[in-house]
Motif scaffolding. Structure first.
Motif, PDB file in Angstrom:
ATOM      1  N   VAL A 211      -1.826  -1.079  -3.964  1.00 28.34           N
ATOM      2  CA  VAL A 211      -2.917  -0.127  -3.762  1.00 28.34           C
ATOM      3  C   VAL A 211      -2.292   1.246  -3.509  1.00 28.34           C
ATOM      4  CG1 VAL A 211      -4.882   0.560  -2.345  1.00 28.34           C
ATOM      5  CG2 VAL A 211      -4.477  -1.863  -2.818  1.00 28.34           C
ATOM      6  N   LEU A 212      -2.710   2.227  -4.286  1.00 32.64           N
ATOM      7  CA  LEU A 212      -2.250   3.606  -4.116  1.00 32.64           C
ATOM      8  C   LEU A 212      -3.392   4.415  -3.523  1.00 32.64           C
ATOM      9  CD1 LEU A 212      -0.143   5.893  -4.646  1.00 32.64           C
ATOM     10  CD2 LEU A 212      -1.220   6.179  -6.897  1.00 32.64           C
TER      11      LEU A 212
ATOM     12  N   HIS B 240      -4.914  -3.647   4.229  1.00 35.13           N
ATOM     13  CA  HIS B 240      -3.817  -4.420   4.800  1.00 35.13           C
ATOM     14  C   HIS B 240      -2.841  -4.787   3.691  1.00 35.13           C
ATOM     15  CE1 HIS B 240      -6.904  -4.978   7.923  1.00 35.13           C
ATOM     16  NE2 HIS B 240      -5.883  -5.103   8.745  1.00 35.13           N
ATOM     17  N   ALA B 241      -1.547  -4.799   4.026  1.00 31.80           N
ATOM     18  CA  ALA B 241      -0.529  -5.157   3.044  1.00 31.80           C
ATOM     19  C   ALA B 241       0.706  -5.678   3.761  1.00 31.80           C
ATOM     20  CB  ALA B 241      -0.158  -3.952   2.187  1.00 31.80           C
ATOM     21  N   ARG B 242       1.529  -6.352   3.002  1.00 31.47           N
ATOM     22  CA  ARG B 242       2.801  -6.814   3.554  1.00 31.47           C
ATOM     23  C   ARG B 242       3.675  -5.621   3.921  1.00 31.47           C
ATOM     24  NH1 ARG B 242       7.218 -10.651   0.407  1.00 31.47           N
ATOM     25  NH2 ARG B 242       8.668 -10.912   2.168  1.00 31.47           N
ATOM     26  N   TYR B 243       3.670  -4.588   3.038  1.00 30.14           N
ATOM     27  CA  TYR B 243       4.447  -3.371   3.288  1.00 30.14           C
ATOM     28  C   TYR B 243       3.566  -2.156   3.045  1.00 30.14           C
ATOM     29  CZ  TYR B 243       8.368  -6.595   2.462  1.00 30.14           C
ATOM     30  OH  TYR B 243       9.229  -7.659   2.511  1.00 30.14           O
ATOM     31  N   VAL B 244       3.772  -1.110   3.853  1.00 31.36           N
ATOM     32  CA  VAL B 244       3.140   0.189   3.643  1.00 31.36           C
ATOM     33  C   VAL B 244       4.244   1.225   3.467  1.00 31.36           C
ATOM     34  CG1 VAL B 244       1.701   2.007   4.649  1.00 31.36           C
ATOM     35  CG2 VAL B 244       1.087  -0.396   4.977  1.00 31.36           C
ATOM     36  N   PHE B 245       4.138   2.023   2.399  1.00 31.26           N
ATOM     37  CA  PHE B 245       5.098   3.094   2.138  1.00 31.26           C
ATOM     38  C   PHE B 245       4.350   4.423   2.175  1.00 31.26           C
ATOM     39  CE2 PHE B 245       6.817  -0.690   0.097  1.00 31.26           C
ATOM     40  CZ  PHE B 245       8.105  -0.713   0.621  1.00 31.26           C
TER      41      PHE B 245
ATOM     42  N   VAL C 289       0.864  -1.175   0.000  1.00 34.58           N
ATOM     43  CA  VAL C 289       0.000   0.000   0.000  1.00 34.58           C
ATOM     44  C   VAL C 289       0.901   1.225   0.000  1.00 34.58           C
ATOM     45  CG1 VAL C 289      -1.672   1.383   1.291  1.00 34.58           C
ATOM     46  CG2 VAL C 289      -1.969  -1.087   1.139  1.00 34.58           C
ATOM     47  N   ILE C 290       0.638   2.139  -0.916  1.00 35.27           N
ATOM     48  CA  ILE C 290       1.385   3.393  -1.012  1.00 35.27           C
ATOM     49  C   ILE C 290       0.455   4.523  -0.613  1.00 35.27           C
ATOM     50  CG2 ILE C 290       2.648   4.955  -2.530  1.00 35.27           C
ATOM     51  CD1 ILE C 290       3.175   2.505  -4.360  1.00 35.27           C
TER      52      ILE C 290
ATOM     53  N   VAL D 127       6.091  -0.576   8.069  1.00 31.41           N
ATOM     54  CA  VAL D 127       5.726   0.752   7.588  1.00 31.41           C
ATOM     55  C   VAL D 127       6.987   1.569   7.360  1.00 31.41           C
ATOM     56  CG1 VAL D 127       4.421   2.857   8.071  1.00 31.41           C
ATOM     57  CG2 VAL D 127       3.548   0.645   8.842  1.00 31.41           C
ATOM     58  N   PHE D 128       7.095   2.167   6.175  1.00 34.05           N
ATOM     59  CA  PHE D 128       8.289   2.905   5.807  1.00 34.05           C
ATOM     60  C   PHE D 128       7.899   4.252   5.201  1.00 34.05           C
ATOM     61  CE2 PHE D 128       8.961  -1.618   5.443  1.00 34.05           C
ATOM     62  CZ  PHE D 128      10.125  -1.825   6.143  1.00 34.05           C
ATOM     63  N   ARG D 129       8.774   5.246   5.407  1.00 30.27           N
ATOM     64  CA  ARG D 129       8.560   6.566   4.819  1.00 30.27           C
ATOM     65  C   ARG D 129       9.454   6.715   3.593  1.00 30.27           C
ATOM     66  NH1 ARG D 129       8.784   8.063  10.477  1.00 30.27           N
ATOM     67  NH2 ARG D 129       6.700   8.670  11.204  1.00 30.27           N
ATOM     68  N   VAL D 130       8.916   7.322   2.546  1.00 41.66           N
ATOM     69  CA  VAL D 130       9.673   7.508   1.309  1.00 41.66           C
ATOM     70  C   VAL D 130       9.535   8.953   0.847  1.00 41.66           C
ATOM     71  CG1 VAL D 130       9.484   5.103   0.575  1.00 41.66           C
ATOM     72  CG2 VAL D 130       7.694   6.728  -0.073  1.00 41.66           C
ATOM     73  N   GLY D 131      10.375   9.341  -0.107  1.00 40.41           N
ATOM     74  CA  GLY D 131      10.357  10.713  -0.596  1.00 40.41           C
ATOM     75  C   GLY D 131      10.962  11.661   0.425  1.00 40.41           C
TER      76      GLY D 131
END
Length: 417
Positions: free
Chosen positions: A34-35, A144-149, A7-8, A271-275
């Motif tokens: 999913v965006l 729900h997702a394996r990773y969230v960005f 999930v983004i 959960v990770f932060r990007v940008g």
């Protein structure tokens, strides 16, 4: 809703770039993505411009607004330094063209889904990450997702020893007579009145002999009001550039954090932060777009490869340390910002300097660039940094609008850098 792989959160440069990479051509089954995009309103960024450098043949070349082989820097006395940083070209990409390109790929991606909603909660769940949002009709949406960005800008800047703001306003202008050189971009023009604290410069990206993006940019602790930017741009387009009668067709504004604070990339187990939220903005320049592309490619490769995930840092420890020294030296007034940057462009080969500003040089090249800076004040700053306390700094309103660069094309995300 079924569980996704990713999930983004947020559909700015970082969110769209990551979706574009995950849905791009690759071996194996498509990644289920999913965006989550904010509904129309204040949470969506306005149209903006991103600038970066790379060789010809990049994947966004077909949708660029323009590119330049020649870059010019002008000192306070008008002295010109012109460089041809081959094989690099300075490229200008408008967000609407980028979004259209990304949308075409996402529309053909079987594992992709877009949700329009306002995110209210992001966190870990027993089997990965979870995003809670409010739909356009007020309905509760849980993903729900394996990773969230998460690419949303944080509400506060991290504690830092030095925090400056790169803030700017740009006019897209049409002139009555041909006054611009379409082959040359003015990266930094220091013939602007310099503030008492920090530095300022003009920035000109010609789109044709009679059209250009003209910006006024400051590095300082506080932003100007609307009237202040207007006065600065009238002075720059008038007495300085002398473009004559002209029409302003649109306006861009932005604020970029320039800080040695640490933006944590991880916000939970999954959960990770990007940008910009994950530290992709280069502290010494404000460039972001190129680092976002590198980080997105690395994330997509890891997600597709399986195994243990590790968020790739946008910049290494060495570039961050150099940025901390430069910011502190500039903030304390030990170096004169206009002379500092003008001197670098005079003394360092253009290709090497652009790669240095982008954080992609080798260590020995960094040393060679460092020797072209005022060594004594920089060394003094380096020695005092360990004893300077980190302090909280409130986030400036709107700073996430652009992340652009020292040589600026405002991730506005001027991202170039």
């Amino acid at each position: 809703m079924p569980r996704s792989e990713v999930v983004i959160v947020g559909a700015g440069a970082a969110g769209l770039s990551l979706a574009y990479r995950l849905c791009g051509p690759a071996d194996g089954a498509p990644v289920r993505v999913v965006l989550v995009d904010a509904p129309p309103g204040p949470l969506r960024p306005p149209p903006r411009t991103w600038c970066f450098w790379e060789p010809p043949g990049g994947e966004y070349d077909d949708v660029l607004s323009a590119s330049w082989q020649r870059l010019r820097v002008r000192g306070r006395d008008g002295t010109e330094t012109v460089t041809r940083p081959a094989p690099l070209r300075y490229k200008m990409l408008r967000s609407d063209a980028f979004e259209s390109l990304v949308e075409r790929r996402l529309a053909a991606c079987p594992g992709f889904r877009r949700v329009t909603a306002t995110v209210t909660e992001v966190g870990d769940a027993p089997d990965g990450g979870r995003v809670v949002a409010r739909g356009e009709r007020g309905d509760r949406v849980v993903l729900h997702a394996r990773y969230v960005f998460d690419s949303r800008p944080p509400r506060r800047l991290p504690a830092a020893r030095t925090t400056l703001l790169q803030h700017f306003t740009g006019w897209f202008v049409e002139t009555e007579r041909p006054v611009f050189d379409p082959a040359t971009a003015d990266l930094m023009d220091f013939r602007t009145p310099q503030p008492a604290h920090g530095l300022s410069f003009g920035y000109v990206l010609p789109l044709g002999p009679r059209t250009a993006l003209v910006e006024y940019t400051e590095f300082s602790r506080a932003v100007l009001d609307t009237a202040g930017y207007a006065r600065a741009l009238r002075h720059y387009t008038g007495p300085v550039l002398g473009i004559g009668a002209h029409r302003v067709t649109s306006v861009e504004r932005g604020v970029i954090p320039m800080t040695d604070g640490r933006f944590p990339g991880r916000a939970g187990r999954s959960v990770f932060r990007v940008g910009t939220a994950g530290g992709a903005t280069r502290p010494s320049t404000g460039y972001t777009f190129a680092a976002v592309q590198r980080q997105s490619s690395a994330i997509a490769a890891q997600v597709r490869g399986g195994g243990r995930f590790r968020l790739p840092p946008p910049y290494g420890a060495w570039p961050r340390a150099m940025d901390a020294v430069m910011l502190r030296a500039l903030d304390t007034g030990r170096v004169d910002g206009a002379d500092f940057f003008a001197g670098l462009f005079r003394a360092v080969p253009g290709t090497r300097l652009l790669r240095f500003l982008d954080g992609t040089t080798h260590r020995y090249e960094d040393v060679l660039v460092g020797l072209r800076t005022p060594v004594a004040p920089m060394l003094r700053t380096l020695l005092e940094l360990p004893f300077v306390a980190r302090r909280e700094t409130p986030a400036a309103a709107g700073w996430g609008a652009r992340p652009s660069g020292a040589a600026a094309c405002p991730e506005q995300e001027r991202s170039a850098p």
